[in-house]
Design an enzyme around this catalytic site. Structure first.
Site, short mmCIF file in Angstrom:
data_model
loop_
_atom_site.label_atom_id
_atom_site.label_comp_id
_atom_site.label_asym_id
_atom_site.label_seq_id
_atom_site.Cartn_x
_atom_site.Cartn_y
_atom_site.Cartn_z
N VAL A 84 3.95 8.82 -28.80
CA VAL A 84 4.45 10.15 -28.68
C VAL A 84 3.24 11.17 -28.56
O VAL A 84 3.31 11.85 -27.60
CB VAL A 84 5.10 10.23 -30.24
CG1 VAL A 84 5.37 11.91 -30.54
CG2 VAL A 84 6.31 9.61 -30.33
N CYS A 85 2.32 11.23 -29.43
CA CYS A 85 1.45 12.28 -29.53
C CYS A 85 0.23 11.93 -28.05
O CYS A 85 -0.27 12.91 -27.82
CB CYS A 85 0.35 12.34 -30.77
SG CYS A 85 1.43 12.33 -32.24
N VAL A 86 0.32 10.81 -27.71
CA VAL A 86 -0.52 10.64 -26.47
C VAL A 86 0.45 10.70 -25.13
O VAL A 86 0.22 11.26 -24.37
CB VAL A 86 -1.07 9.20 -26.54
CG1 VAL A 86 -1.95 8.92 -25.09
CG2 VAL A 86 -2.18 9.28 -27.60
N VAL B 134 -3.09 9.89 -31.80
CA VAL B 134 -2.11 9.23 -32.85
C VAL B 134 -0.94 9.78 -32.88
O VAL B 134 -0.83 11.17 -33.26
CB VAL B 134 -2.74 8.98 -34.21
CG1 VAL B 134 -1.88 8.21 -35.07
CG2 VAL B 134 -4.00 8.37 -33.75
N VAL B 135 0.32 9.36 -32.60
CA VAL B 135 0.43 8.11 -32.31
C VAL B 135 0.50 7.83 -30.76
O VAL B 135 1.24 8.62 -30.21
CB VAL B 135 1.69 7.19 -33.01
CG1 VAL B 135 1.35 7.10 -34.43
CG2 VAL B 135 2.94 7.95 -32.71
#
Length: 207
Positions: A117-119, A113-114
């Protein structure tokens, strides 16, 4: 153009759980909260069932992003846990990358998440480093379907494979004869419809 079906290999894959934090989870609106939590925990159960090396990381957890959800820390008490002090892209944190390399695996399952961005950021970074990357779409969340679809397109066009936790389980298991009750029970614990199916199977098996 020929196509090569690159399957998940339970002996050559690691799971990265990125920023499933209490504050960030409130931003995930492309799934309802109960469904999303179930998806995340189902992915965790799959990793435990197949003994997949798992790495947990958080982003600026002392700030508004909050701590990692306790269920994941409890699920993987021995897993490397990397609280990043500030790096938005987890791949920019040397400890995180070192933990991945220490697994010796060439395939990476990534959820977080999110999504955009984070993935997406570590997914793109891992692809650049030569890893085979599989994004667990329904264990990753973001603001809405527009931002989710943009992230999915960006990652898939770069070479990542998009999957669901159910597909991850099936591709890792390969053959029902490996363990009917164990794998079926895992699915049933996260899918009510599959619970009905397993109950029907159990009744037939005892008659």
């Amino acid at each position: 153009m020929s196509f090569t079906y690159k399957r998940l290999d339970k002996d050559d894959v690691a799971l990265l759980m990125v920023d499933h934090q209490s504050g960030l989870l409130s931003l995930a609106r492309d799934f309802n909260p109960d469904e999303f939590k179930n998806n995340v925990l189902a992915l965790a159960d799959i990793a435990k069932f197949f003994n997949i090396p798992t790495i947990l990381t958080t982003s600026f957890e002392d700030g508004p992003n909050g701590p990692m959800v306790p269920e994941l820390k409890e699920a993987f008490p021995e897993a490397p846990y990397i609280p990043r002090p500030g790096q938005i892209n987890a791949w920019d944190n040397p400890d995180f990358v070192d933990a991945i390399k220490a697994t010796g695996k060439k395939q990476l399952l990534i959820a977080g998440v999110v999504t955009e961005v984070c993935v997406a950021f570590p997914v793109l970074s891992a692809l650049e480093e030569g890893y085979e990357v599989f994004v667990v779409t329904d264990a990753s969340g973001t603001f809405n379907q527009v931002t989710r679809d943009a992230a999915w397109n960006r990652m898939s066009q770069a070479g990542a494979q998009l999957m669901t936790w159910f597909a991850v389980g099936g591709e890792l298991h390969r053959d029902w004869r490996n363990d009917i009750e164990g794998f079926g029970g895992l699915l049933a614990s996260h899918l009510p419809a599959y619970s009905n199916l397993m109950q029907s199977y159990s009744q037939q098996a005892t008659t």
